[in-house]
Design an enzyme around this catalytic site. Structure first.
Site, PDB file in Angstrom:
ATOM      1  N   LYS A  79      44.086  38.989 -37.987  1.00 25.18           N
ATOM      2  CA  LYS A  79      42.829  38.992 -38.739  1.00 25.18           C
ATOM      3  C   LYS A  79      42.832  37.826 -39.725  1.00 25.18           C
ATOM      4  O   LYS A  79      43.869  37.534 -40.331  1.00 25.18           O
ATOM      5  CB  LYS A  79      42.731  40.334 -39.477  1.00 25.18           C
ATOM      6  CG  LYS A  79      41.437  40.600 -40.193  1.00 25.18           C
ATOM      7  CD  LYS A  79      41.458  42.018 -40.766  1.00 25.18           C
ATOM      8  CE  LYS A  79      40.158  42.393 -41.427  1.00 25.18           C
ATOM      9  NZ  LYS A  79      40.172  43.807 -41.887  1.00 25.18           N
ATOM     10  N   SER A 154      36.170  46.471 -40.589  1.00 23.75           N
ATOM     11  CA  SER A 154      36.091  45.030 -40.633  1.00 23.75           C
ATOM     12  C   SER A 154      37.029  44.330 -39.633  1.00 23.75           C
ATOM     13  O   SER A 154      36.783  43.179 -39.282  1.00 23.75           O
ATOM     14  CB  SER A 154      36.403  44.530 -42.040  1.00 23.75           C
ATOM     15  OG  SER A 154      37.736  44.847 -42.399  1.00 23.75           O
ATOM     16  N   SER A 178      39.019  50.249 -41.801  1.00 24.82           N
ATOM     17  CA  SER A 178      38.809  48.965 -41.118  1.00 24.82           C
ATOM     18  C   SER A 178      39.749  48.683 -39.945  1.00 24.82           C
ATOM     19  O   SER A 178      39.536  47.708 -39.226  1.00 24.82           O
ATOM     20  CB  SER A 178      38.896  47.815 -42.113  1.00 24.82           C
ATOM     21  OG  SER A 178      37.684  47.699 -42.824  1.00 24.82           O
TER      22      SER A 178
END
Lengths: 497, 98
Positions: A79, A154, A178
């Site tokens: 990420k 996310s 997330s």
């Protein structure tokens, strides 16, 4: 054989038996990215050259018979909030668009020491604030099961990359769901660890008392392999206790459910839950019961308040963490200054931040600043911290009765891109079953458990444990996956063409 | 509670966040919605309940009293992340405060 489809443990075996090389495995993943990522948009930066160089070095080690770990030579997506030395790390925000960190996050260092092949950086909501990747300054990722839908957020880029076989595993962060929510939406496995189990040093902070780091993988065994590599105390992160790291791979896949008491929190099976999702989650519980687990309804009465607590504490901490992005230490600074204007310092800050942050960040900075401002602090922030205590006590009482909890991960399958962008409260409701776990700092393993009948979208459930109880969740999850095939399903879009 | 545009402008100033008129209107509306949602906590009885600021159970963690190891990055590398880094003086130059 399509190598990109392999799990970590399958790939590790193939590398050891020299069935294929790390370069071949990495090329297969890069090929998958070339074919799919134009539609999925899981990555914001792909480091093809670096990945192939790492793979070649791994192959040399395999040649000598001295691989570094089970992760050696295995392609990974990170990420875009994990600081990676020499590689852009943007948090998918315009204010960090040109940022190249001078050092690696602790977990990145650990994975490099384990032989990781870093393929690239995956998309996220801006500074991880969101449930859909739609607040990314690079635009949203798309769900490999239905490109019109969100992969969740996310960590949506990481989840989409794993689901589309654009990496073998990925890392994400989970502040209010997330990792788990995108894992559920994309039909993969995701682990939110106990707060403090994995170092946060070098990972761009969102809400410091809630943030955690964990793997997104193709099965629970892979999650255990990654956790083993990244867990532990870090002198650079004082919130990581000096606790032993259990062997998370121990007895994985073995029968472990006989007599295991599993609580079904009744508040999680409320009206907010889509009936079909409810049924699939109950079916998963029934699979475990058949193997000897004892199901018991429990109550977590504060559940309806958890989302409100989260949406005070999270933005408050966001507003504090975002204060450092002022256009001076980081970021491009105001456009006017670039054009030659001279601004007084406060005006410089206002313009740099006003131009650099996107709408969701501004919304959270505003909400957090309001909640922390003089005259409102007691009514909002302090009140939320008190209710947080009650939420923790709820879980403590439940764990006196049962060993682990089982609950849906999300109220519905993946929603359509654009469906909630105009209504922040509706978007926040996507996190209704995940945020309480972050408030209490507990571990939770999200696993796929079926598909919606109409749209064929993945549905997931989560196993929640007491603090530092990851082993038991991984054992139960890995055993569940010996009894079911949901985790082996692949979307048509992700299939080789 | 309904937030006024003036209140929102005050908060934006506290946050050093430059917002356009249109944004002030929008956030007045959206923040009112969020504040309305979180106000449900008023109904939870928290009399005598301690506040939770962190969940680690750890407190006052100090580093070992020993020589620091080599830094992860040199000061110049860290400062160089700023566009306002002045290599000659080795400092970040900020606009005048006065």
């Amino acid at each position: 054989m399509d190598l990109a489809r392999l799990t970590i443990h399958e790939a590790a075996e193939g590398l050891r038996s020299k069935t294929f090389s790390s370069v071949e495995l990495t090329k297969s993943v890069l090929d998958q990215i070339a074919k799919r990522d134009g539609a999925v948009r899981a990555y914001v930066h792909v480091d093809e050259e670096g990945a192939l160089a790492s793979a070649a070095r791994a192959d040399e080690r395999f040649e000598k018979g001295s691989p570094l770990s089970q992760l050696d030579g295995i392609p990974c997506g990170l990420k875009d909030v994990f600081c990676t030395k020499g590689l852009p790390t943007t948090a998918c925000s315009n204010i960090l668009r040109d940022f190249v960190p001078p050092y690696d996050a602790t977990v990145v260092g650990k994975l490099k020491d384990a032989g990781m092949v870093l393929v690239g950086k995956t998309n996220t909501d801006e500074f991880t604030c969101g449930s859909s990747t739609e607040s990314s300054c690079f635009g949203p990722s798309h769900n490999p099961w239905d490109l019109e839908r969100t992969p969740g957020g996310s960590s949506g880029g990481s989840a989409a990359a794993v689901a589309a076989d654009e990496c073998i595993y990925a890392l994400g962060t989970d502040t209010g769901g997330s990792i788990r929510q995108p894992a559920a939406y994309c039909g993969i496995t995701g682990l939110k660890v106990t707060y403090g189990r994995v170092s946060r040093f070098g990972v761009i902070s969102m809400a410091s008392s809630l943030d955690s780091i964990g793997p997104l993988t193709k099965d629970a065994r892979d999650a255990a392999i990654v956790l083993k590599a990244i867990a532990g105390h870090d002198p650079h992160d004082t919130t990581t206790p000096q606790l032993d790291i259990p062997d998370y791979l121990n007895s994985l896949g073995q029968p472990c459910l006989n007599g295991l008491k599993i609580g079904l929190p009744k508040e999680y099976f409320s009206e907010a839950l889509n009936p079909e999702v409810a049924q699939l989650v109950r079916d998963a519980a029934a699979v475990l019961e058949k193997e000897g687990a004892i199901l018991k309804e429990v109550s977590l009465p504060l559940t309806p308040s958890a989302l409100a607590v989260y949406y005070i504490i999270c933005p408050s901490e966001v507003s504090a963490n975002m204060a450092r992005y002022d256009g001076i230490r980081y970021g491009p600074g105001p456009e006017a200054v670039a054009k030659g204007a001279e601004l007084e310092l406060e005006e410089y800050y206002r313009q740099a931040r006003g131009e650099g942050f996107g709408p969701e960040m501004k919304r959270r900075i505003m909400m957090g600043t309001y909640a922390l401002s003089s005259g409102y602090y007691d009514a909002y922030y302090k009140k939320a911290q008190q209710v947080r205590t009650l939420i923790i006590q709820d879980f403590q009482r439940a764990f006196e009765e049962v060993d682990i909890l089982l609950a849906p991960t999300t109220p519905t399958p993946a929603f359509k891109l654009g469906e909630h962008t105009s209504d922040p409260v509706q978007m926040y409701l996507e996190d209704v079953f995940t945020v309480a776990i972050n408030c209490a700092g507990l571990p939770s393993l999200a696993l796929p458990c079926g598909f919606s009948s109409e749209k064929n979208l993945p549905v997931g459930f989560q196993l929640i444990g007491p603090q530092f109880g990851e082993s038991r969740l991984l054992q139960a999850g890995a055993y569940y996956q010996t009894l079911t095939q949901w985790h082996q399903m692949r979307s048509q879009i992700a299939m080789p063409s | 509670m309904k937030l006024t545009k003036e209140q929102v402008a005050h908060v934006a100033n506290l946050a050093r966040l430059g917002l356009t008129d249109e944004e002030l209107e929008r956030y007045a509306h959206e923040l009112s919605g969020i504040v309305g949602y979180v106000e449900q906590l008023e109904s939870v009885d928290t009399q005598g309940v301690a506040a939770t600021a962190q969940v680690t159970g750890l407190s006052t963690i100090l580093r070992e009293d020993a020589e620091l190891k080599k830094p992860l990055a040199e000061p110049a590398e860290l400062l160089n992340c700023s566009q306002r880094f002045d290599e000659q003086s080795g400092q970040i130059i900020v606009p005048n405060v006065f």
